[in-house]
Design a protein around this motif. Sequence first.
Motif, PDB file in Angstrom:
ATOM      1  N   THR A 170       8.046   3.130   2.593  1.00  0.00           N
ATOM      2  CA  THR A 170       7.528   4.596   3.306  1.00  0.00           C
ATOM      3  C   THR A 170       6.330   4.144   4.112  1.00  0.00           C
ATOM      4  O   THR A 170       5.349   4.525   3.559  1.00  0.00           O
ATOM      5  CB  THR A 170       7.213   5.561   2.009  1.00  0.00           C
ATOM      6  OG1 THR A 170       6.292   4.850   1.244  1.00  0.00           O
ATOM      7  CG2 THR A 170       8.377   6.021   1.106  1.00  0.00           C
ATOM      8  N   PRO A 171       6.453   4.056   5.354  1.00  0.00           N
ATOM      9  CA  PRO A 171       5.300   3.221   6.112  1.00  0.00           C
ATOM     10  C   PRO A 171       4.409   4.359   6.492  1.00  0.00           C
ATOM     11  O   PRO A 171       4.039   4.365   7.964  1.00  0.00           O
ATOM     12  CB  PRO A 171       6.011   2.432   6.999  1.00  0.00           C
ATOM     13  CG  PRO A 171       7.164   2.946   7.244  1.00  0.00           C
ATOM     14  CD  PRO A 171       7.738   3.811   6.019  1.00  0.00           C
ATOM     15  N   PHE A 172       4.071   5.351   5.907  1.00  0.00           N
ATOM     16  CA  PHE A 172       3.275   6.358   6.301  1.00  0.00           C
ATOM     17  C   PHE A 172       1.955   6.667   5.595  1.00  0.00           C
ATOM     18  O   PHE A 172       2.003   6.593   4.525  1.00  0.00           O
ATOM     19  CB  PHE A 172       4.139   7.801   6.301  1.00  0.00           C
ATOM     20  CG  PHE A 172       5.469   7.781   6.835  1.00  0.00           C
ATOM     21  CD1 PHE A 172       5.433   7.809   8.157  1.00  0.00           C
ATOM     22  CD2 PHE A 172       6.502   7.550   6.101  1.00  0.00           C
ATOM     23  CE1 PHE A 172       6.976   7.882   8.776  1.00  0.00           C
ATOM     24  CE2 PHE A 172       7.783   7.589   6.340  1.00  0.00           C
ATOM     25  CZ  PHE A 172       8.028   7.571   7.919  1.00  0.00           C
ATOM     26  N   CYS A 173       0.882   6.416   6.238  1.00  0.00           N
ATOM     27  CA  CYS A 173      -0.646   6.247   5.632  1.00  0.00           C
ATOM     28  C   CYS A 173      -1.172   7.208   5.883  1.00  0.00           C
ATOM     29  O   CYS A 173      -1.379   7.913   6.954  1.00  0.00           O
ATOM     30  CB  CYS A 173      -1.263   4.918   6.133  1.00  0.00           C
ATOM     31  SG  CYS A 173      -0.089   3.525   5.630  1.00  0.00           S
ATOM     32  N   ARG A 174      -2.361   7.709   4.859  1.00  0.00           N
ATOM     33  CA  ARG A 174      -3.294   8.562   4.897  1.00  0.00           C
ATOM     34  C   ARG A 174      -4.287   8.017   5.768  1.00  0.00           C
ATOM     35  O   ARG A 174      -5.227   7.551   4.930  1.00  0.00           O
ATOM     36  CB  ARG A 174      -3.618   9.308   3.824  1.00  0.00           C
ATOM     37  CG  ARG A 174      -4.511  10.551   3.803  1.00  0.00           C
ATOM     38  CD  ARG A 174      -5.341  10.803   2.628  1.00  0.00           C
ATOM     39  NE  ARG A 174      -6.401   9.766   2.525  1.00  0.00           N
ATOM     40  CZ  ARG A 174      -6.956   9.362   1.094  1.00  0.00           C
ATOM     41  NH1 ARG A 174      -6.402   9.997   0.377  1.00  0.00           N
ATOM     42  NH2 ARG A 174      -8.058   8.655   1.227  1.00  0.00           N
ATOM     43  N   GLY A 175      -4.614   7.528   7.161  1.00  0.00           N
ATOM     44  CA  GLY A 175      -5.403   6.870   7.932  1.00  0.00           C
ATOM     45  C   GLY A 175      -4.913   5.299   7.584  1.00  0.00           C
ATOM     46  O   GLY A 175      -4.719   4.792   6.665  1.00  0.00           O
ATOM     47  N   VAL A 176      -5.029   4.589   8.762  1.00  0.00           N
ATOM     48  CA  VAL A 176      -4.605   3.409   9.077  1.00  0.00           C
ATOM     49  C   VAL A 176      -5.791   2.579   8.887  1.00  0.00           C
ATOM     50  O   VAL A 176      -6.603   2.627   9.387  1.00  0.00           O
ATOM     51  CB  VAL A 176      -3.897   3.073  10.143  1.00  0.00           C
ATOM     52  CG1 VAL A 176      -3.612   1.815  10.507  1.00  0.00           C
ATOM     53  CG2 VAL A 176      -2.468   3.931  10.173  1.00  0.00           C
ATOM     54  N   CYS A 177      -5.612   1.228   8.098  1.00  0.00           N
ATOM     55  CA  CYS A 177      -6.651   0.369   7.840  1.00  0.00           C
ATOM     56  C   CYS A 177      -6.596  -0.819   8.887  1.00  0.00           C
ATOM     57  O   CYS A 177      -5.530  -1.318   8.886  1.00  0.00           O
ATOM     58  CB  CYS A 177      -6.861  -0.089   6.612  1.00  0.00           C
ATOM     59  SG  CYS A 177      -6.206   0.914   5.262  1.00  0.00           S
ATOM     60  N   ALA A 178      -7.902  -1.126   9.389  1.00  0.00           N
ATOM     61  CA  ALA A 178      -8.070  -2.133  10.173  1.00  0.00           C
ATOM     62  C   ALA A 178      -7.205  -3.669  10.108  1.00  0.00           C
ATOM     63  O   ALA A 178      -6.814  -4.269  10.821  1.00  0.00           O
ATOM     64  CB  ALA A 178      -9.431  -2.390  10.706  1.00  0.00           C
ATOM     65  N   PHE A 179      -7.282  -3.995   8.898  1.00  0.00           N
ATOM     66  CA  PHE A 179      -6.963  -5.351   8.359  1.00  0.00           C
ATOM     67  C   PHE A 179      -5.639  -5.447   8.127  1.00  0.00           C
ATOM     68  O   PHE A 179      -4.918  -6.579   7.732  1.00  0.00           O
ATOM     69  CB  PHE A 179      -7.777  -5.826   6.956  1.00  0.00           C
ATOM     70  CG  PHE A 179      -7.402  -4.782   5.831  1.00  0.00           C
ATOM     71  CD1 PHE A 179      -6.304  -5.268   5.008  1.00  0.00           C
ATOM     72  CD2 PHE A 179      -7.942  -3.725   5.726  1.00  0.00           C
ATOM     73  CE1 PHE A 179      -6.002  -4.526   3.807  1.00  0.00           C
ATOM     74  CE2 PHE A 179      -7.637  -2.969   4.552  1.00  0.00           C
ATOM     75  CZ  PHE A 179      -6.630  -3.467   3.732  1.00  0.00           C
ATOM     76  N   CYS A 180      -4.736  -4.421   7.851  1.00  0.00           N
ATOM     77  CA  CYS A 180      -3.383  -4.363   7.401  1.00  0.00           C
ATOM     78  C   CYS A 180      -2.516  -4.871   8.330  1.00  0.00           C
ATOM     79  O   CYS A 180      -2.262  -4.432   9.524  1.00  0.00           O
ATOM     80  CB  CYS A 180      -3.185  -2.865   7.145  1.00  0.00           C
ATOM     81  SG  CYS A 180      -1.297  -2.901   6.566  1.00  0.00           S
TER      82      CYS A 180
END
Length: 390
Positions: free
Chosen positions: A22-32
């Motif tokens: 489920t590759p849907f995030c609440r805000g995407v993190c820079a390090f990921c």
Amino acid sequence: MDSPEKVTGARREAPPHLYLGTPFCRGVCAFCNFYKTDLRTYRRYFGEEGRFADAVRRELDLWMPELPARLSTVYIGGGSPLELPDGSLLTLLRDLHRRFDLREAEITVEANPSWPADRAALESGLINRLSIGVQTFSPAGLSLLHRDKIPDPDFLNRVGALVENVSMDLLYDIPGMGESVVRDDLERALAYGPKHLSWYGLEITSENYRRRLPAPDPAAWEKQRGILEAGLGAAGFHRYELSNWAREGWESRHNRAYWECKPYLGIGPAAWGQAVDGEGHPFRYLNTRHPGFWRDAVEGGKWPREETERLGTRELANEFVFLSLRTTEGLDLGEYERRFGEAFEVKFAPALGRLNPCFIKENGHFRLSERGALYYNTVCADLMIVEEPA
Ligand code: SF4
């Protein structure tokens, strides 16, 4: 690499481990470093209520009739499944419980460290393991990671009453964050009473992002890892994989299956999977990453594949070495010979001579020494087969 048609056309044997991406995030993190997108994209492609769950159902249908009746593990993640709108996760969980016998299964869902949008799914009793992405409790660390998911003490204190098996994911060796941050993270994580902790050294693959961070301290990785080893050991956790610690009996069954090279079914956009085709050949696949193309493929009754690779002896042997050396039991010498027809110690005699201080041989296994664990990547690179055996 075989063509997808050649491999996916064959009858398959589906394993009892399921990963649902489920590759849907609440805000995407820079390090990921994982493939991910945001919740706006989810709404764009799965705007009608129930459409994502229906697409997952259709992908599972493609595996019929080889799907097992009972699953050992289910892992739902690669984003923020509890943040999906319209009760999507609850619908997915109900579907999975209807379709499979999950009475004995470990069912893990990834979560942010605060009360989720889909609280009904969290409280449904249909999940028995939660993997919470904390990363760090330090506001300065979170800001360096460009991560807006602030750990909420109320959630972390109370979530154990809803899901008994709580795991936390954290990071060390964040540039600019010293040993005091690791000690503080350790103390705070333990105070919430998790059963399991995954604690990874930060790996930065984006040059752009690296340029925006303070200069790294080359000695930090080893020192901070030492703090974790000592602190977690003293708190009653044992390390069972390079970066995973658990209280006795609370090791992740899903991740263990992966490190033991067991096949697993990958469903959903950007999911990896590994299975065996009708001719007995193992193969690995990557599902289409673009959520719209994935949806269109499964709604059209087609395999949603971006890559498919049939695995030969070389790939399987390399995978067996680098995954089993991650575990504290290490590489089973008898199992290596049984699977690949030659003795590990004979095949890699020159490399093992060079790497001698990195290994301990015990009970028919080769496992990494403390020194070897520090140089895991270098050790594995020396033990990879780069040519197909004649
Ligand atoms: S760390 Fe988790 S929440 Fe952040 S971008 Fe990656 S998958 Fe999404």
